[in-house]
Design a protein around this motif. Structure first.
Motif, PDB file in Angstrom:
ATOM      1  N   ASP A  27       0.818  -1.225   0.000  1.00  0.00           N
ATOM      2  CA  ASP A  27       0.000   0.000   0.000  1.00  0.00           C
ATOM      3  C   ASP A  27       0.849   1.271   0.000  1.00  0.00           C
ATOM      4  O   ASP A  27       0.644   2.173   0.825  1.00  0.00           O
ATOM      5  CB  ASP A  27      -0.940   0.024   1.230  1.00  0.00           C
ATOM      6  CG  ASP A  27      -2.042  -1.014   1.099  1.00  0.00           C
ATOM      7  OD1 ASP A  27      -2.449  -1.307  -0.040  1.00  0.00           O
ATOM      8  OD2 ASP A  27      -2.473  -1.534   2.145  1.00  0.00           O
ATOM      9  N   CYS A  28       1.800   1.363  -0.882  1.00  0.00           N
ATOM     10  CA  CYS A  28       2.632   2.575  -0.976  1.00  0.00           C
ATOM     11  C   CYS A  28       1.860   3.647  -1.752  1.00  0.00           C
ATOM     12  O   CYS A  28       1.440   3.407  -2.888  1.00  0.00           O
ATOM     13  CB  CYS A  28       3.931   2.276  -1.705  1.00  0.00           C
ATOM     14  SG  CYS A  28       5.021   1.239  -0.761  1.00  0.00           S
ATOM     15  N   VAL A  29       1.690   4.789  -1.127  1.00  0.00           N
ATOM     16  CA  VAL A  29       0.882   5.841  -1.754  1.00  0.00           C
ATOM     17  C   VAL A  29       1.804   6.842  -2.453  1.00  0.00           C
ATOM     18  O   VAL A  29       2.754   7.361  -1.851  1.00  0.00           O
ATOM     19  CB  VAL A  29       0.014   6.558  -0.693  1.00  0.00           C
ATOM     20  CG1 VAL A  29      -0.804   7.681  -1.332  1.00  0.00           C
ATOM     21  CG2 VAL A  29      -0.906   5.552  -0.005  1.00  0.00           C
ATOM     22  N   VAL A  30       1.529   7.084  -3.735  1.00  0.00           N
ATOM     23  CA  VAL A  30       2.260   8.111  -4.487  1.00  0.00           C
ATOM     24  C   VAL A  30       1.223   9.008  -5.174  1.00  0.00           C
ATOM     25  O   VAL A  30       0.021   8.720  -5.137  1.00  0.00           O
ATOM     26  CB  VAL A  30       3.219   7.483  -5.535  1.00  0.00           C
ATOM     27  CG1 VAL A  30       4.399   6.796  -4.873  1.00  0.00           C
ATOM     28  CG2 VAL A  30       2.499   6.501  -6.443  1.00  0.00           C
ATOM     29  N   GLY A  31       1.699  10.076  -5.801  1.00  0.00           N
ATOM     30  CA  GLY A  31       0.751  11.010  -6.412  1.00  0.00           C
ATOM     31  C   GLY A  31       0.904  11.089  -7.925  1.00  0.00           C
ATOM     32  O   GLY A  31       1.835  10.509  -8.489  1.00  0.00           O
ATOM     33  N   ASP A  32       0.013  11.834  -8.546  1.00  0.00           N
ATOM     34  CA  ASP A  32       0.126  12.051  -9.995  1.00  0.00           C
ATOM     35  C   ASP A  32       1.487  12.647 -10.353  1.00  0.00           C
ATOM     36  O   ASP A  32       2.044  12.355 -11.411  1.00  0.00           O
ATOM     37  CB  ASP A  32      -0.966  13.027 -10.471  1.00  0.00           C
ATOM     38  CG  ASP A  32      -2.311  12.316 -10.628  1.00  0.00           C
ATOM     39  OD1 ASP A  32      -2.298  11.081 -10.789  1.00  0.00           O
ATOM     40  OD2 ASP A  32      -3.340  13.004 -10.584  1.00  0.00           O
ATOM     41  N   ASP A  33       1.999  13.492  -9.444  1.00  0.00           N
ATOM     42  CA  ASP A  33       3.292  14.146  -9.704  1.00  0.00           C
ATOM     43  C   ASP A  33       4.456  13.164  -9.709  1.00  0.00           C
ATOM     44  O   ASP A  33       5.574  13.523 -10.094  1.00  0.00           O
ATOM     45  CB  ASP A  33       3.603  15.164  -8.589  1.00  0.00           C
ATOM     46  CG  ASP A  33       2.760  16.394  -8.732  1.00  0.00           C
ATOM     47  OD1 ASP A  33       2.073  16.495  -9.764  1.00  0.00           O
ATOM     48  OD2 ASP A  33       2.793  17.231  -7.815  1.00  0.00           O
ATOM     49  N   ASP A  34       4.201  11.960  -9.215  1.00  0.00           N
ATOM     50  CA  ASP A  34       5.277  10.967  -9.146  1.00  0.00           C
ATOM     51  C   ASP A  34       5.326  10.069 -10.378  1.00  0.00           C
ATOM     52  O   ASP A  34       6.196   9.191 -10.467  1.00  0.00           O
ATOM     53  CB  ASP A  34       5.126  10.107  -7.879  1.00  0.00           C
ATOM     54  CG  ASP A  34       5.278  10.947  -6.620  1.00  0.00           C
ATOM     55  OD1 ASP A  34       6.235  11.739  -6.572  1.00  0.00           O
ATOM     56  OD2 ASP A  34       4.436  10.828  -5.717  1.00  0.00           O
ATOM     57  N   VAL A  35       4.393  10.281 -11.296  1.00  0.00           N
ATOM     58  CA  VAL A  35       4.453   9.499 -12.537  1.00  0.00           C
ATOM     59  C   VAL A  35       5.682   9.957 -13.321  1.00  0.00           C
ATOM     60  O   VAL A  35       5.897  11.154 -13.509  1.00  0.00           O
ATOM     61  CB  VAL A  35       3.169   9.714 -13.396  1.00  0.00           C
ATOM     62  CG1 VAL A  35       3.312   9.036 -14.764  1.00  0.00           C
ATOM     63  CG2 VAL A  35       1.944   9.187 -12.660  1.00  0.00           C
TER      64      VAL A  35
END
Ligand SMILES: Cc1cc2nc3c(=O)[nH]c(=O)nc-3n(C[C@H](O)[C@H](O)[C@H](O)COP(=O)(O)OP(=O)(O)OC[C@H]3O[C@@H](n4cnc5c(N)ncnc54)[C@H](O)[C@@H]3O)c2cc1C
Length: 354
Positions: free
Chosen positions: A221-229
């Motif tokens: 369950d590692c949460v990343v954001g759109d900015d991390d694409v």
């Protein structure tokens, strides 16, 4: 060591080789044995190479590189690998697979903030593509990234064989499935994931290329954001393949450097060893072995530099030449190293414990 000479090398390449050799003597040679024997991860060496622009030499100087072309980068990996194959692989992963991928495909923030720190060895980066299910068939990976509200993505899955991935990495480029498995390479997205408690790491015991921190990673369950694409959604496979095209040249360069070191050691041994009342170098069979080894090394050099030049000159079929270089250099290199072990007799096999 045998000299590195080739008609395609410029004065700039030659000067760069001298710098890499000097740094390797200073920082790698003293710990090369420890890397192998104790599985020692040379964190400080990475920092020193980074400070001098030698960790990711392909990047412009303002990003922490040395402004070298692909040929120059291949040369640096070759020279480093004369001292330690593990260090060659570490510079390949940090320089080509991770830093150059963020530089080429990352957004402005990744490029401005992350790339210089990776190139200078201030941060360690890992490339997380392979999985327990699949290595060669990378389009079949199963680690999932699912989009939920608020521009967030949740990553779950396992990665395998990740160089410097466990205890050492500060950031990862993680390749994930972002669509149905049947879509294969068309539904893979790359993310920047920072070191986090959601990543569990298990070191893997390896019998070669030791000291590189090879690990299995579990993403819970590692949460990343759109900015991390990194790049675009569902276009991550291309990033992995482009990085691995350069990686193939790097692996071929590692083998070239290791083969040169093996020939140097074998030559020194047979020059000083006597058998049947004469120096071993008088024996014709020994001379044939040395001649073959030299011929194979110079063939490897031509193949590897030729592949690098295909990149630098932007030939359409550069990727085919990267594969040719990896395939043939590794086959020839294994033969050179096998012969070096044979010429050195039991001294290649054992050492007195002091
Ligand atoms: C030193 C080292 C460092 C590495 N570092 C990383 C890293 O940092 N990040 C990362 O993601 N991965 C890394 N890897 C993993 C590497 O990329 C995989 O090992 C590689 O992709 C092969 O996958 P596999 O081991 O699962 O073998 P498999 O894909 O299971 O292949 C097993 C055998 O079958 C053969 N084979 C596969 N497909 C076919 C086919 N279609 N036809 C015929 N034969 C086939 C293969 O050639 C191989 O001999 C590293 C590997 C090494 C050795």
């Amino acid at each position: 060591m045998i000299p590195i000479r080739h008609p395609s090398l410029t004065k700039e390449h030659e000067k760069f080789i001298e710098l890499v050799d000097e740094l390797s003597r200073r920082f790698i040679e003293p710990v090369a044995d420890k890397i192998d024997r104790e599985n020692y991860y040379p964190r400080e060496v990475i920092r020193e190479l980074g400070k001098n622009g030698v960790l990711a030499p392909i990047l412009p100087r303002e990003y922490g590189g040395y402004g070298m072309d692909v040929l120059g980068t291949a040369l640096s990996i070759e020279v480093i690998s004369r001292y330690s194959g593990s260090m060659g692989i570490l510079t390949e992963v940090q320089g080509f697979l991770v830093t150059d991928a963020f530089y080429t495909y990352g957004n402005k923030q990744m490029k401005e903030e992350l790339v210089p720190k990776l190139a200078r060895g201030e941060l360690i980066g890992s490339f997380a593509l392979s999985e327990p299910c699949c290595g060669s068939d990378a389009a079949a990976i199963e680690t999932k990234a699912e989009r939920r509200g608020g521009g967030e993505w949740v990553i779950n899955g396992k990665k395998m064989w990740i160089t410097q991935g466990g205890l050492y990495a500060d950031v990862y480029i993680v390749f994930t499935r972002t669509g149905p498995k049947e879509a294969r390479h068309r539904a893979i997205t790359a993310f920047l994931v920072r070191r986090n408690k959601c990543i569990e790491a298990s070191p893997i015991h390896v019998m070669g290329i030791r000291g590189t921190g090879t690990s299995e990673l579990t993403f819970n369950d590692c949460v990343v954001g759109d900015d991390d694409v990194v790049g675009k959604v569902n276009e991550g496979f291309k990033i992995a393949m482009e990085a691995l095209n350069l990686g193939r040249i790097a692996v071929a360069s590692v083998t070239l450097g290791l083969s040169e070191a093996a020939l140097t050691e074998a030559l020194e041994w047979v020059r000083n060893r006597r058998a049947f009342d004469q120096p071993m170098t008088n024996l014709e069979w020994i001379q044939f072995q040395l001649a073959d080894m030299m011929a194979y090394i110079e063939t490897m050099r031509s193949i590897v530099y030729d592949a690098a030049l295909h990149f630098d000159r932007k030939y359409e079929d550069y990727y085919a030449f990267a594969s040719i270089a990896k395939l043939t250099a590794v086959l020839l290199g294994m033969d050179v190293i096998r012969r070096a072990v044979q010429l050195t007799g039991l001294m290649a096999f054992g050492a007195i414990v002091s």
